[in-house]
Scaffold this motif. Structure first.
Motif, mmCIF file in Angstrom:
data_model
loop_
_atom_site.group_PDB
_atom_site.id
_atom_site.type_symbol
_atom_site.label_atom_id
_atom_site.label_comp_id
_atom_site.label_asym_id
_atom_site.label_seq_id
_atom_site.Cartn_x
_atom_site.Cartn_y
_atom_site.Cartn_z
ATOM 1 N N ARG A 1 0.826 -1.216 0.000
ATOM 2 C CA ARG A 1 0.000 0.000 0.000
ATOM 3 C C ARG A 1 0.857 1.262 0.000
ATOM 4 O O ARG A 1 1.987 1.272 0.473
ATOM 5 N N GLU A 2 0.272 2.350 -0.483
ATOM 6 C CA GLU A 2 0.967 3.629 -0.542
ATOM 7 C C GLU A 2 1.282 4.156 0.861
ATOM 8 O O GLU A 2 2.286 4.818 1.078
ATOM 9 N N ASP A 3 0.406 3.873 1.812
ATOM 10 C CA ASP A 3 0.587 4.294 3.202
ATOM 11 C C ASP A 3 0.165 3.157 4.125
ATOM 12 O O ASP A 3 -0.645 2.314 3.745
ATOM 13 N N MET A 4 0.660 3.180 5.351
ATOM 14 C CA MET A 4 0.208 2.207 6.349
ATOM 15 C C MET A 4 -1.244 2.526 6.667
ATOM 16 O O MET A 4 -1.594 3.661 6.976
ATOM 17 N N GLU A 5 -2.105 1.516 6.570
ATOM 18 C CA GLU A 5 -3.533 1.729 6.776
ATOM 19 C C GLU A 5 -4.040 1.117 8.078
ATOM 20 O O GLU A 5 -5.148 1.405 8.499
ATOM 21 N N ASP A 6 -3.249 0.279 8.695
ATOM 22 C CA ASP A 6 -3.685 -0.407 9.909
ATOM 23 C C ASP A 6 -3.249 0.371 11.148
ATOM 24 O O ASP A 6 -2.364 1.212 11.094
ATOM 25 N N ALA A 7 -3.873 0.051 12.259
ATOM 26 C CA ALA A 7 -3.503 0.648 13.543
ATOM 27 C C ALA A 7 -3.632 -0.424 14.612
ATOM 28 O O ALA A 7 -4.290 -1.446 14.410
ATOM 29 N N HIS A 8 -2.995 -0.196 15.729
ATOM 30 C CA HIS A 8 -3.132 -1.115 16.856
ATOM 31 C C HIS A 8 -3.057 -0.329 18.153
ATOM 32 O O HIS A 8 -2.671 0.834 18.170
ATOM 33 N N ALA B 1 -8.555 2.947 17.298
ATOM 34 C CA ALA B 1 -7.492 2.694 18.272
ATOM 35 C C ALA B 1 -7.449 3.785 19.334
ATOM 36 O O ALA B 1 -7.212 3.513 20.508
ATOM 37 N N GLU B 2 -7.715 5.005 18.933
ATOM 38 C CA GLU B 2 -7.685 6.141 19.855
ATOM 39 C C GLU B 2 -8.910 6.169 20.777
ATOM 40 O O GLU B 2 -8.783 6.426 21.973
ATOM 41 N N ARG B 3 -10.080 5.879 20.246
ATOM 42 C CA ARG B 3 -11.313 6.077 21.008
ATOM 43 C C ARG B 3 -11.874 4.840 21.704
ATOM 44 O O ARG B 3 -12.681 4.972 22.625
ATOM 45 N N LEU B 4 -11.481 3.653 21.276
ATOM 46 C CA LEU B 4 -12.041 2.442 21.867
ATOM 47 C C LEU B 4 -11.824 2.348 23.378
ATOM 48 O O LEU B 4 -12.763 2.021 24.107
ATOM 49 N N PRO B 5 -10.628 2.620 23.894
ATOM 50 C CA PRO B 5 -10.454 2.502 25.346
ATOM 51 C C PRO B 5 -11.435 3.371 26.137
ATOM 52 O O PRO B 5 -12.061 2.893 27.093
ATOM 53 N N GLY B 6 -11.614 4.608 25.757
ATOM 54 C CA GLY B 6 -12.546 5.489 26.444
ATOM 55 C C GLY B 6 -13.982 5.042 26.285
ATOM 56 O O GLY B 6 -14.782 5.128 27.233
ATOM 57 N N ALA B 7 -14.320 4.549 25.099
ATOM 58 C CA ALA B 7 -15.683 4.071 24.865
ATOM 59 C C ALA B 7 -15.985 2.867 25.752
ATOM 60 O O ALA B 7 -17.075 2.776 26.333
ATOM 61 N N LEU B 8 -15.028 1.953 25.880
ATOM 62 C CA LEU B 8 -15.238 0.798 26.752
ATOM 63 C C LEU B 8 -15.380 1.220 28.208
ATOM 64 O O LEU B 8 -16.276 0.756 28.916
ATOM 65 N N ARG B 9 -14.496 2.120 28.649
ATOM 66 C CA ARG B 9 -14.548 2.580 30.050
ATOM 67 C C ARG B 9 -15.861 3.273 30.381
ATOM 68 O O ARG B 9 -16.307 3.248 31.530
ATOM 69 N N SER B 10 -16.484 3.895 29.398
ATOM 70 C CA SER B 10 -17.713 4.653 29.655
ATOM 71 C C SER B 10 -18.971 3.778 29.659
ATOM 72 O O SER B 10 -20.034 4.247 30.067
ATOM 73 N N LEU B 11 -18.854 2.527 29.228
ATOM 74 C CA LEU B 11 -20.023 1.654 29.197
ATOM 75 C C LEU B 11 -20.470 1.278 30.612
ATOM 76 O O LEU B 11 -19.650 0.833 31.426
ATOM 77 N N PRO B 12 -21.751 1.436 30.922
ATOM 78 C CA PRO B 12 -22.227 1.036 32.255
ATOM 79 C C PRO B 12 -21.915 -0.431 32.568
ATOM 80 O O PRO B 12 -21.576 -0.755 33.712
ATOM 81 N N SER B 13 -22.014 -1.298 31.589
ATOM 82 C CA SER B 13 -21.717 -2.714 31.835
ATOM 83 C C SER B 13 -20.252 -2.921 32.214
ATOM 84 O O SER B 13 -19.932 -3.739 33.082
ATOM 85 N N PHE B 14 -19.339 -2.174 31.588
ATOM 86 C CA PHE B 14 -17.921 -2.283 31.950
ATOM 87 C C PHE B 14 -17.720 -1.760 33.369
ATOM 88 O O PHE B 14 -17.024 -2.379 34.175
ATOM 89 N N GLY C 1 -7.029 -5.660 36.949
ATOM 90 C CA GLY C 1 -6.016 -6.490 36.305
ATOM 91 C C GLY C 1 -6.317 -6.770 34.847
ATOM 92 O O GLY C 1 -6.043 -7.857 34.355
ATOM 93 N N LEU C 2 -6.865 -5.765 34.140
ATOM 94 C CA LEU C 2 -7.252 -5.951 32.742
ATOM 95 C C LEU C 2 -6.304 -5.226 31.805
ATOM 96 O O LEU C 2 -5.920 -4.079 32.042
ATOM 97 N N ALA C 3 -5.963 -5.904 30.724
ATOM 98 C CA ALA C 3 -5.187 -5.323 29.642
ATOM 99 C C ALA C 3 -6.104 -5.213 28.422
ATOM 100 O O ALA C 3 -7.116 -5.911 28.333
ATOM 101 N N LEU C 4 -5.748 -4.355 27.488
ATOM 102 C CA LEU C 4 -6.515 -4.200 26.251
ATOM 103 C C LEU C 4 -5.539 -4.140 25.088
ATOM 104 O O LEU C 4 -4.642 -3.288 25.068
ATOM 105 N N PHE C 5 -5.726 -5.051 24.150
ATOM 106 C CA PHE C 5 -4.903 -5.087 22.944
ATOM 107 C C PHE C 5 -5.836 -5.159 21.748
ATOM 108 O O PHE C 5 -6.874 -5.821 21.811
ATOM 109 N N GLY C 6 -5.479 -4.494 20.663
ATOM 110 C CA GLY C 6 -6.318 -4.545 19.470
ATOM 111 C C GLY C 6 -5.529 -4.272 18.209
ATOM 112 O O GLY C 6 -4.543 -3.534 18.232
ATOM 113 N N VAL C 7 -5.971 -4.883 17.131
ATOM 114 C CA VAL C 7 -5.422 -4.640 15.795
ATOM 115 C C VAL C 7 -6.599 -4.245 14.923
ATOM 116 O O VAL C 7 -7.610 -4.947 14.883
#
Length: 89
Positions: A33-40, A71-84, A51-57
């Motif tokens: 690809r012309e540029d890197m398109e993936d994130a983690h 990648a930037e917003r998922l951690p905050g979105a998970l933390r804000s969920l009432p179920s979490f 004792g929780l870790a979070l990893f994602g690709v």
């Protein structure tokens, strides 16, 4: 747009949680690809109290900006969920 030759340079990342008990490694390569398109993301201390870790690709087929945004917003979105917050995950 694909390149005539793949970009084979690799980006390496490694780390651990604060205690050193959990270690991780990640590698990425741009390829054809012309540029890197993936994130983690690698958050070994995502929730230290539980004792929780979070990893994602995140595959960039929706575009590099989408992968980076998730990648930037998922951690905050998970933390804000009432179920979490209630420990139901």
């Amino acid at each position: 747009v694909e390149l005539r030759q793949p970009v084979r340079a690799k980006r390496l990342e490694q780390g651990s949680d604060r205690s050193g008990a959990l270690r991780f490694g990640a590698a990425s390569m741009q390829g054809w690809r012309e540029d890197m398109e993936d994130a983690h993301l690698a958050l070994p201390d995502f929730d230290k109290d539980r004792g929780l870790a979070l990893f994602g690709v995140f595959d960039g087929h929706g575009g590099a900006a989408v992968a980076r945004l998730v990648a930037e917003r998922l951690p905050g979105a998970l933390r804000s969920l009432p179920s979490f917050q209630a420990g139901r995950y």
